[in-house]
Design a protein around this motif. Sequence first.
Motif, PDB file in Angstrom:
ATOM      1  N   SER A   1     -35.789 -19.036  -5.658  1.00  0.00           N
ATOM      2  CA  SER A   1     -36.617 -18.086  -6.410  1.00  0.00           C
ATOM      3  C   SER A   1     -37.269 -17.040  -5.505  1.00  0.00           C
ATOM      4  N   GLY A   2     -37.419 -17.352  -4.221  1.00  0.00           N
ATOM      5  CA  GLY A   2     -38.023 -16.407  -3.282  1.00  0.00           C
ATOM      6  C   GLY A   2     -37.083 -15.291  -2.842  1.00  0.00           C
ATOM      7  N   VAL A   3     -35.780 -15.457  -3.112  1.00  0.00           N
ATOM      8  CA  VAL A   3     -34.786 -14.451  -2.709  1.00  0.00           C
ATOM      9  C   VAL A   3     -34.494 -13.547  -3.904  1.00  0.00           C
ATOM     10  N   ASP A   4     -34.747 -12.247  -3.731  1.00  0.00           N
ATOM     11  CA  ASP A   4     -34.495 -11.282  -4.807  1.00  0.00           C
ATOM     12  C   ASP A   4     -33.025 -10.889  -4.886  1.00  0.00           C
ATOM     13  N   SER A   5     -32.404 -10.640  -3.715  1.00  0.00           N
ATOM     14  CA  SER A   5     -30.988 -10.255  -3.715  1.00  0.00           C
ATOM     15  C   SER A   5     -30.359 -10.519  -2.363  1.00  0.00           C
ATOM     16  N   VAL A   6     -29.023 -10.599  -2.379  1.00  0.00           N
ATOM     17  CA  VAL A   6     -28.239 -10.839  -1.174  1.00  0.00           C
ATOM     18  C   VAL A   6     -27.050  -9.891  -1.193  1.00  0.00           C
TER      19      VAL A   6
ATOM     20  N   GLY B   1     -46.493 -10.868  -1.053  1.00  0.00           N
ATOM     21  CA  GLY B   1     -46.606  -9.809  -2.051  1.00  0.00           C
ATOM     22  C   GLY B   1     -45.767  -8.565  -1.835  1.00  0.00           C
ATOM     23  N   LYS B   2     -45.037  -8.497  -0.704  1.00  0.00           N
ATOM     24  CA  LYS B   2     -44.194  -7.310  -0.534  1.00  0.00           C
ATOM     25  C   LYS B   2     -42.735  -7.694  -0.300  1.00  0.00           C
TER      26      LYS B   2
END
Length: 153
Positions: A33-38, A60-61
């Motif tokens: 869940s902490g990874v937005d994209s790869v 937060g960033k």
Amino acid sequence: MEHTTSLTQHIQASPEKVWSVITDIPGSAATLSGVDSVQLLTDGPYGEGTRWKETRKMLGKSETVEMWVAEAERHRSTTVKAVQGGADYTTRFNLAPRDGGTELTLTFGAEVIKPTVASRLLMLLFGRMGMAATRKALTKDLAEIAAKAESLP
């Protein structure tokens, strides 16, 4: 100046299943869940030299970091490296069969490459806070890796 932290999670799945989760770079955004994209930068199976860009939200960033596999010993251990903002990051996963499952140990290290007086001061001031946030994120990653590996057929 180096900061390291180590965490261990027992997973009710074989080392092969755990390995398949931690080496599934394209699927990591769905697992963690902490990874937005790869974005994969190399072709072929996971191994030494595999490179990708990972975007994660931390404190937060959102930040995108290029990462690569420095070492890979199938079903046993792998080391992933990244260099960002004057720091060298190393993440090592060790897998050991234990009690019908896998003991997964994650060791994370951050080292300032060319420490200046200012960067040393920042590491002293924010190093503990940053490592506490990192440890919290890594604990969550391990739990999500475990959940995914335990759900595999």
